[in-house]
Write a protein that holds these residues in place. Structure first.
Motif, PDB file in Angstrom:
ATOM      1  N   ASP A  14      44.188  38.486  28.010  1.00 43.66           N
ATOM      2  CA  ASP A  14      42.915  38.750  27.333  1.00 43.66           C
ATOM      3  C   ASP A  14      42.420  37.566  26.510  1.00 43.66           C
ATOM      4  O   ASP A  14      41.642  37.743  25.580  1.00 43.66           O
ATOM      5  CB  ASP A  14      42.999  40.029  26.482  1.00 43.66           C
ATOM      6  N   GLN A  40      39.695  38.212  23.409  1.00 44.66           N
ATOM      7  CA  GLN A  40      39.016  39.487  23.645  1.00 44.66           C
ATOM      8  C   GLN A  40      39.624  40.605  22.806  1.00 44.66           C
ATOM      9  O   GLN A  40      39.302  41.775  23.028  1.00 44.66           O
ATOM     10  CB  GLN A  40      39.159  39.878  25.115  1.00 44.66           C
ATOM     11  N   LEU A  43      37.588  43.544  21.699  1.00 48.18           N
ATOM     12  CA  LEU A  43      37.098  44.432  22.764  1.00 48.18           C
ATOM     13  C   LEU A  43      38.123  45.484  23.166  1.00 48.18           C
ATOM     14  O   LEU A  43      37.779  46.596  23.541  1.00 48.18           O
ATOM     15  CB  LEU A  43      36.809  43.598  24.017  1.00 48.18           C
ATOM     16  N   VAL A  54      37.982  45.628  31.860  1.00 45.72           N
ATOM     17  CA  VAL A  54      37.169  45.038  30.786  1.00 45.72           C
ATOM     18  C   VAL A  54      37.555  43.561  30.620  1.00 45.72           C
ATOM     19  O   VAL A  54      36.698  42.689  30.442  1.00 45.72           O
ATOM     20  CB  VAL A  54      37.390  45.812  29.462  1.00 45.72           C
ATOM     21  N   ARG A  57      36.011  41.324  33.440  1.00 42.21           N
ATOM     22  CA  ARG A  57      34.558  41.130  33.251  1.00 42.21           C
ATOM     23  C   ARG A  57      34.276  40.168  32.102  1.00 42.21           C
ATOM     24  O   ARG A  57      33.369  39.345  32.177  1.00 42.21           O
ATOM     25  CB  ARG A  57      33.870  42.474  32.968  1.00 42.21           C
ATOM     26  N   GLU A  58      35.060  40.271  31.045  1.00 40.16           N
ATOM     27  CA  GLU A  58      34.856  39.387  29.896  1.00 40.16           C
ATOM     28  C   GLU A  58      35.240  37.942  30.247  1.00 40.16           C
ATOM     29  O   GLU A  58      34.576  37.001  29.813  1.00 40.16           O
ATOM     30  CB  GLU A  58      35.667  39.909  28.695  1.00 40.16           C
ATOM     31  N   HIS A  59      36.290  37.767  31.039  1.00 43.36           N
ATOM     32  CA  HIS A  59      36.652  36.407  31.483  1.00 43.36           C
ATOM     33  C   HIS A  59      35.479  35.776  32.251  1.00 43.36           C
ATOM     34  O   HIS A  59      35.175  34.604  32.069  1.00 43.36           O
ATOM     35  CB  HIS A  59      37.879  36.434  32.399  1.00 43.36           C
ATOM     36  N   ARG A  61      32.343  36.379  31.912  1.00 42.44           N
ATOM     37  CA  ARG A  61      31.302  36.023  30.950  1.00 42.44           C
ATOM     38  C   ARG A  61      31.656  34.742  30.185  1.00 42.44           C
ATOM     39  O   ARG A  61      30.800  33.927  29.892  1.00 42.44           O
ATOM     40  CB  ARG A  61      31.149  37.177  29.928  1.00 42.44           C
ATOM     41  N   GLN A  62      32.934  34.583  29.877  1.00 46.10           N
ATOM     42  CA  GLN A  62      33.350  33.502  28.977  1.00 46.10           C
ATOM     43  C   GLN A  62      33.746  32.193  29.660  1.00 46.10           C
ATOM     44  O   GLN A  62      33.709  31.137  29.031  1.00 46.10           O
ATOM     45  CB  GLN A  62      34.560  33.967  28.137  1.00 46.10           C
ATOM     46  N   SER A 103      42.225  39.242  36.009  1.00 46.51           N
ATOM     47  CA  SER A 103      42.031  38.182  35.005  1.00 46.51           C
ATOM     48  C   SER A 103      42.419  36.833  35.590  1.00 46.51           C
ATOM     49  O   SER A 103      41.684  35.844  35.458  1.00 46.51           O
ATOM     50  CB  SER A 103      42.893  38.467  33.771  1.00 46.51           C
TER      51      SER A 103
END
Ligand code: KG4
Ligand code: ZN
Length: 370
Positions: A14, A40, A43, A54, A57-59, A61-62, A103
């Protein structure tokens, strides 16, 4: 080549992380040029652990902003990242596992794309090797259990670890004792048979209603608790094995939590946290001590998120200071214990430097540490 620069990427769990590190031939340690980590943790807090979808998806974005920042690209260049020539970079390094598959794939696919568009070679890195090689990074941090000793050090000279060495990796997913007679010769001599040490911290934090990630929260609460309030079990205490077990401990904590008068008051929680922390650290020290008797080494390296734990650092440094055969202890600064990309770059720098073609780059859930 008298020096090489590596752009390293880490997305196994994360943290979305990128770093540029440099290895100069004349220096036995790796230098950090830039380092960026987007955590993250916030989150995932409401789930009490990492929610894999989650996280992926955040990876996504980042990843590009994090790489752009590590490359110190001007804002105008940042959305053109795949076209960027990575001028000063000699190698790309990326974590291929172990970790969450969704991830890991964000990191490996990003690096494959950069390699295809720039022709730069890719070095695949095992995340656990990264935790070990945190100790081969130059930093201006020195650990001392005795603060007066630390303040008397006018100039600190960081010595590179000497082989043969032993490493204790304690993270959210792994607990391993690794013997190394040279670079990239990993011999696992002990490991957990069930939960990892960090996982136990996270689960106990959840039982005590403390939040995520649990390690730092349990550890903070433990400061005000009685370490001997509860006699929690120490995994394989009377067995010869160098393996660890933390699931019995977790169950024992669960039983105590269920038996206590509800709601549990803060002092009782602190006592549970302190007694639990003692049981985890005793197990780690007991097996470390046996392992060092079985395999004498010059140096001992700590690594992984749980290596940030103050009580572990203190107890381990006392243990090694009192051994008859001296062993040099290396403890990385906290920023290099929890997940980051600098350690992935360092592990790549000491690897055999065999490039993985971008079309063969894959995410591996449980790769062998080799
Ligand atoms: O190495 P890491 O960042 O990620 C993995 O590779 O798993 O380790 C994360 C783990 C988490 O379980 C977290 O609770 C634990 O390290 N941790 C700690 C401390 N800081 C982080 N455990 C105990 N005490 C700490 N101070
Ligand atoms: Zn890790």
């Amino acid at each position: 080549m008298s020096s090489m620069k590596i752009l390293a990427i880490e997305t196994s769990c994360d943290e979305t992380a990128a770093a540029v590190v440099e290895k100069v031939d004349s220096d036995p340690l790796v230098l950090i040029q830039t380092a960026v980590v987007a955590s993250q943790a916030k989150l995932h807090e409401k789930y009490g652990g990492v929610y894999p979808e989650v996280a992926s998806r955040e990876h996504i974005r980042q990843i590009l902003p994090v790489i752009a920042e590590a490359l110190e690209l001007p804002l105008t260049e940042r959305d053109r990242l795949p076209l960027f020539q990575l001028k000063d970079i000699d190698y790309l390094a990326v974590t291929v596992g172990p970790g969450l598959i969704g991830s890991l794939l964000v990191g490996t696919n990003s690096v494959a794309a950069m390699s295809v568009s720039t022709g730069k070679p890719i070095i695949s890195v095992n995340h656990l090797a990264g935790h070990i090689y945190a100790n081969f990074i130059r930093h201006n941090y020195t650990y001392s259990a005795e603060p007066q000793l630390k303040s008397s050090l006018t100039e600190y000279v960081q010595l590179p670890p000497q082989f043969p060495l032993m490493s204790l990796i304690v993270s959210g997913g792994h607990t391993l004792l690794v013997y190394m007679k040279e670079h990239y010769s990993f011999e696992i001599i002990g490991q957990t048979r069930d939960d990892a040490a960090g996982e136990a911290f996270d689960k106990v934090a959840k039982l005590l209603g403390l939040g995520y990630p649990g390690g730092p929260l349990v550890s903070k609460l433990a400061i005000t608790g009685d370490r001997f309030a509860y006699d929690f079990p120490i995994g394989f205490e009377h067995q010869e094995t160098l393996d660890f077990s933390f699931s019995g401990l977790k169950t024992a904590v669960l039983r105590v939590v269920q038996q206590e008068k509800q709601p549990i008051d803060t002092q009782t929680k602190a006592n549970i946290a302190a007694s639990f922390e003692r049981a985890v650290i005793e197990a780690l020290l007991l097996k470390t001590s046996h392992a060092l008797n079985a395999r004498p080494v010059n140096d001992f390296l700590l690594g992984g998120g749980v290596a940030s734990n103050t009580y572990l650092r203190q107890r381990l440094s006392t243990l090694l200071a009192h051994r008859v055969l001296s062993v040099n202890l290396h403890i990385p600064p906290i920023s290099l214990c929890t997940d980051n990309a600098q350690v992935i770059g360092a592990a790549a720098a000491f690897s055999p430097m065999v490039a993985t073609p971008p079309e063969e780059l894959n995410a591996i859930v449980r790769p062998v540490l080799q």
